[in-house]
Design a protein around this motif. Structure first.
Motif, PDB file in Angstrom:
ATOM      1  N   VAL A   1       3.483  -3.302   5.102  1.00  0.00           N
ATOM      2  CA  VAL A   1       2.930  -2.699   3.952  1.00  0.00           C
ATOM      3  C   VAL A   1       2.294  -1.388   3.742  1.00  0.00           C
ATOM      4  O   VAL A   1       1.386  -1.198   2.709  1.00  0.00           O
ATOM      5  CB  VAL A   1       2.574  -4.293   2.567  1.00  0.00           C
ATOM      6  CG1 VAL A   1       3.916  -5.614   3.030  1.00  0.00           C
ATOM      7  CG2 VAL A   1       1.128  -4.217   3.667  1.00  0.00           C
ATOM      8  N   GLY A   2       1.908  -0.726   4.898  1.00  0.00           N
ATOM      9  CA  GLY A   2       1.544   0.009   5.179  1.00  0.00           C
ATOM     10  C   GLY A   2      -0.127  -0.093   4.891  1.00  0.00           C
ATOM     11  O   GLY A   2      -1.093   1.631   5.301  1.00  0.00           O
ATOM     12  N   GLY A   3      -0.443  -1.282   5.398  1.00  0.00           N
ATOM     13  CA  GLY A   3      -1.969  -1.130   5.696  1.00  0.00           C
ATOM     14  C   GLY A   3      -2.071  -1.302   7.432  1.00  0.00           C
ATOM     15  O   GLY A   3      -1.470  -0.938   7.968  1.00  0.00           O
TER      16      GLY A   3
ATOM     17  N   ALA B   1      -5.270  -5.255   4.267  1.00  0.00           N
ATOM     18  CA  ALA B   1      -3.846  -5.417   4.050  1.00  0.00           C
ATOM     19  C   ALA B   1      -3.596  -4.496   3.204  1.00  0.00           C
ATOM     20  O   ALA B   1      -2.859  -3.165   3.392  1.00  0.00           O
ATOM     21  CB  ALA B   1      -2.748  -6.489   4.630  1.00  0.00           C
ATOM     22  N   LEU B   2      -3.370  -4.633   1.917  1.00  0.00           N
ATOM     23  CA  LEU B   2      -3.501  -3.479   1.067  1.00  0.00           C
ATOM     24  C   LEU B   2      -3.882  -2.463   0.359  1.00  0.00           C
ATOM     25  O   LEU B   2      -3.767  -1.923  -0.045  1.00  0.00           O
ATOM     26  CB  LEU B   2      -2.978  -4.360  -0.300  1.00  0.00           C
ATOM     27  CG  LEU B   2      -1.972  -5.377  -0.209  1.00  0.00           C
ATOM     28  CD1 LEU B   2      -1.539  -6.250  -1.382  1.00  0.00           C
ATOM     29  CD2 LEU B   2      -0.067  -5.138   0.305  1.00  0.00           C
TER      30      LEU B   2
ATOM     31  N   PRO C   1      -6.155  -2.906  -8.117  1.00  0.00           N
ATOM     32  CA  PRO C   1      -4.698  -3.159  -7.744  1.00  0.00           C
ATOM     33  C   PRO C   1      -4.289  -2.793  -8.689  1.00  0.00           C
ATOM     34  O   PRO C   1      -4.304  -2.442 -10.055  1.00  0.00           O
ATOM     35  CB  PRO C   1      -4.174  -3.702  -6.946  1.00  0.00           C
ATOM     36  CG  PRO C   1      -5.510  -5.014  -8.368  1.00  0.00           C
ATOM     37  CD  PRO C   1      -6.956  -4.136  -7.829  1.00  0.00           C
ATOM     38  N   GLU C   2      -2.739  -2.109  -8.604  1.00  0.00           N
ATOM     39  CA  GLU C   2      -1.689  -1.200  -9.798  1.00  0.00           C
ATOM     40  C   GLU C   2      -0.763  -2.222  -9.594  1.00  0.00           C
ATOM     41  O   GLU C   2      -0.290  -3.413  -8.650  1.00  0.00           O
ATOM     42  CB  GLU C   2      -1.707  -0.193  -8.909  1.00  0.00           C
ATOM     43  CG  GLU C   2      -2.365   1.365  -9.584  1.00  0.00           C
ATOM     44  CD  GLU C   2      -3.356   2.609  -9.297  1.00  0.00           C
ATOM     45  OE1 GLU C   2      -1.908   2.600  -8.589  1.00  0.00           O
ATOM     46  OE2 GLU C   2      -3.613   2.888  -9.781  1.00  0.00           O
ATOM     47  N   THR C   3       0.191  -1.953  -9.975  1.00  0.00           N
ATOM     48  CA  THR C   3       1.895  -2.266 -10.639  1.00  0.00           C
ATOM     49  C   THR C   3       2.291  -2.417  -8.383  1.00  0.00           C
ATOM     50  O   THR C   3       2.805  -3.510  -7.983  1.00  0.00           O
ATOM     51  CB  THR C   3       2.618  -2.178 -10.868  1.00  0.00           C
ATOM     52  OG1 THR C   3       1.596  -2.180 -12.330  1.00  0.00           O
ATOM     53  CG2 THR C   3       3.851  -2.424 -11.358  1.00  0.00           C
ATOM     54  N   GLU C   4       2.540  -1.496  -8.221  1.00  0.00           N
ATOM     55  CA  GLU C   4       3.185  -1.425  -6.656  1.00  0.00           C
ATOM     56  C   GLU C   4       2.594  -1.800  -5.781  1.00  0.00           C
ATOM     57  O   GLU C   4       3.270  -2.934  -4.980  1.00  0.00           O
ATOM     58  CB  GLU C   4       3.158  -0.097  -6.608  1.00  0.00           C
ATOM     59  CG  GLU C   4       3.378   0.970  -4.810  1.00  0.00           C
ATOM     60  CD  GLU C   4       4.553  -0.215  -5.556  1.00  0.00           C
ATOM     61  OE1 GLU C   4       5.643   0.185  -3.652  1.00  0.00           O
ATOM     62  OE2 GLU C   4       5.578  -0.028  -6.142  1.00  0.00           O
ATOM     63  N   ASP C   5       0.452  -1.948  -5.811  1.00  0.00           N
ATOM     64  CA  ASP C   5       0.551  -2.972  -5.185  1.00  0.00           C
ATOM     65  C   ASP C   5       0.777  -4.438  -5.356  1.00  0.00           C
ATOM     66  O   ASP C   5       1.153  -5.265  -4.434  1.00  0.00           O
ATOM     67  CB  ASP C   5      -1.065  -3.409  -5.025  1.00  0.00           C
ATOM     68  CG  ASP C   5      -1.230  -1.804  -5.182  1.00  0.00           C
ATOM     69  OD1 ASP C   5      -1.231  -1.534  -3.805  1.00  0.00           O
ATOM     70  OD2 ASP C   5      -2.093  -0.992  -5.823  1.00  0.00           O
ATOM     71  N   LEU C   6       1.025  -4.822  -6.330  1.00  0.00           N
ATOM     72  CA  LEU C   6       1.748  -6.006  -6.193  1.00  0.00           C
ATOM     73  C   LEU C   6       2.987  -6.319  -5.559  1.00  0.00           C
ATOM     74  O   LEU C   6       3.637  -7.824  -5.553  1.00  0.00           O
ATOM     75  CB  LEU C   6       1.611  -6.449  -7.803  1.00  0.00           C
ATOM     76  CG  LEU C   6       2.953  -7.982  -8.500  1.00  0.00           C
ATOM     77  CD1 LEU C   6       1.323  -8.944  -7.870  1.00  0.00           C
ATOM     78  CD2 LEU C   6       2.209  -8.484 -10.380  1.00  0.00           C
ATOM     79  N   ARG C   7       4.079  -5.351  -5.707  1.00  0.00           N
ATOM     80  CA  ARG C   7       4.862  -5.192  -5.341  1.00  0.00           C
ATOM     81  C   ARG C   7       4.590  -4.765  -3.741  1.00  0.00           C
ATOM     82  O   ARG C   7       5.349  -6.426  -3.210  1.00  0.00           O
ATOM     83  CB  ARG C   7       6.091  -4.427  -6.083  1.00  0.00           C
ATOM     84  CG  ARG C   7       6.397  -4.754  -7.250  1.00  0.00           C
ATOM     85  CD  ARG C   7       7.471  -3.026  -7.409  1.00  0.00           C
ATOM     86  NE  ARG C   7       7.417  -2.843  -8.976  1.00  0.00           N
ATOM     87  CZ  ARG C   7       8.045  -3.178  -9.408  1.00  0.00           C
ATOM     88  NH1 ARG C   7       9.260  -4.331  -9.516  1.00  0.00           N
ATOM     89  NH2 ARG C   7       8.994  -2.902 -10.903  1.00  0.00           N
TER      90      ARG C   7
ATOM     91  N   ALA D   1       2.356  -6.693  -2.606  1.00  0.00           N
ATOM     92  CA  ALA D   1       1.489  -8.010  -2.030  1.00  0.00           C
ATOM     93  C   ALA D   1       2.899  -9.325  -2.344  1.00  0.00           C
ATOM     94  O   ALA D   1       3.344 -10.114  -0.995  1.00  0.00           O
ATOM     95  CB  ALA D   1       0.964  -8.386  -2.981  1.00  0.00           C
ATOM     96  N   VAL D   2       3.719  -8.500  -3.053  1.00  0.00           N
ATOM     97  CA  VAL D   2       5.291  -9.724  -2.773  1.00  0.00           C
ATOM     98  C   VAL D   2       5.713 -10.011  -1.266  1.00  0.00           C
ATOM     99  O   VAL D   2       6.222 -10.231  -0.110  1.00  0.00           O
ATOM    100  CB  VAL D   2       5.905  -9.883  -3.960  1.00  0.00           C
ATOM    101  CG1 VAL D   2       7.518 -10.308  -3.018  1.00  0.00           C
ATOM    102  CG2 VAL D   2       6.162 -10.266  -5.129  1.00  0.00           C
ATOM    103  N   ARG D   3       6.279  -8.712  -1.643  1.00  0.00           N
ATOM    104  CA  ARG D   3       7.368  -8.105   0.273  1.00  0.00           C
ATOM    105  C   ARG D   3       5.798  -8.520   1.427  1.00  0.00           C
ATOM    106  O   ARG D   3       6.680  -9.354   2.172  1.00  0.00           O
ATOM    107  CB  ARG D   3       7.222  -6.532   0.599  1.00  0.00           C
ATOM    108  CG  ARG D   3       7.966  -6.153  -0.765  1.00  0.00           C
ATOM    109  CD  ARG D   3       8.289  -4.339   0.308  1.00  0.00           C
ATOM    110  NE  ARG D   3       7.043  -3.551   0.317  1.00  0.00           N
ATOM    111  CZ  ARG D   3       6.791  -3.051  -0.662  1.00  0.00           C
ATOM    112  NH1 ARG D   3       7.188  -2.925  -2.110  1.00  0.00           N
ATOM    113  NH2 ARG D   3       6.463  -1.768  -0.624  1.00  0.00           N
TER     114      ARG D   3
END
Length: 305
Positions: free
Chosen positions: A214-216, A247-248, A274-280, A282-284
């Protein structure tokens, strides 16, 4: 079939069923247990620790007794029990739905969805608050809804699967620190803490290892865990939320409004809000951790004798 092989196969098949079909929307056995536990509470409730211990013993003991008999069904029983107790697919779907509603600017719809993720009061949350609440719930419930039941299933078969889900459900029902449940819910909350000590840390380790997805970086996730997890009032939620925050690259925690009142949670992570893209993301991460958890659990089951 060797018991370890049967258990491992049942965990894998049950996980696959959850990925394909998710939770049944009607007649879910866990919801049935919740209804039965609520009815039992009418008989056992008293504002005392001993009443809560009795309630926990009767409710969980009944499930364990049923599970011991059901376990005779071998592979099929393990498969169905695993599917029954897992909630990973539904968790990921709710997270994505929340992100979609926030991206569309539909705050009312996002507030309507939040109770399916956590017990916070959505009426007082704006878009940023909803995103943070959903992300923290994704982190915690990745452990509760998938990693923990799989690990308990690996070491204790059907009784481990169903018994854990009963313990976790009771904690969600009565493990609150409000006036009604401060003493009655004590046993449920402490039992859940013990049941999740190892699974939460396995979840944290998987999050650290998989952070690059997730880019972390593993270093950031590990640092957030080591520095911030112990600040959290929960010995387990702190681990999974802090490692997810690292991680995020986001910051979690702060004022947290529940229906029974507000709590000031410690800050987890050192990044931005956190923003909306961070929520996505987190789901991944949640889905990756779930896959890692079923692989670890199946391997652990194969080692059983």
């Amino acid at each position: 079939m060797h018991k370890g092989i049967s258990t491992a196969a049942g965990l894998l098949f049950g996980f696959a069923l959850d990925r394909v079909f998710a939770d049944p929307r009607r007649w879910h056995p866990v919801a049935g247990f919740g209804t039965a536990a609520a009815a039992l509470e009418q008989q056992t409730y008293a504002d005392a620790h001993r009443a809560g211990i009795l309630h926990e013993t009767v409710a969980v003991g009944s499930v364990l007794a049923f599970a011991a008999v059901a376990a005779r069904g071998g592979l099929l029983a393990t498969t169905l029990a695993t599917w029954t107790v897992l909630g990973g697919r539904s968790l990921a779907r709710a997270g994505r739905d929340m992100a979609d509603r926030l991206d569309a600017g539909d705050i009312d719809a996002a507030r309507e969805l939040l109770p399916s993720l956590c017990g916070r009061d959505p009426s007082v949350l704006d878009a940023d608050g909803l995103a943070r609440a959903a992300l923290e719930s994704i982190a915690e419930n990745t452990s509760d809804a998938t990693v923990a039941p799989l690990l308990w299933g690996a070491v204790a078969g059907v009784p481990g699967l169903l018994g854990y889900r009963a313990v976790n459900t009771l904690d969600a029902m009565i493990g609150y620190r409000n006036e009604r449940y401060l003493r009655f819910g004590w046993a449920a909350a402490r039992t859940d803490d013990v049941a999740n000590l190892v699974p939460a840390r396995v979840t944290g380790l998987l999050t650290v290892v998989l952070a690059p997805l997730v880019g972390g970086t593993p270093g950031q996730a590990w640092q957030a865990w080591r520095q911030d997890a112990r600040k959290h009032p929960s010995p387990n939620a702190g681990v999974v939320e802090a490692s997810m925050a690292g991680a995020l690259g986001v910051r979690l925690g702060g004022r947290t409004q529940y229906r029974y009142g507000a709590e000031l949670r410690p800050t987890l992570g050192t990044g931005r809000a956190p923003e909306t893209e961070d929520l996505r993301r987190a789901v991944r991460m949640s889905e990756a951790v779930q896959i890692g958890a079923v692989a670890v659990s199946a391997a652990l089951a194969l080692l059983r004798r």
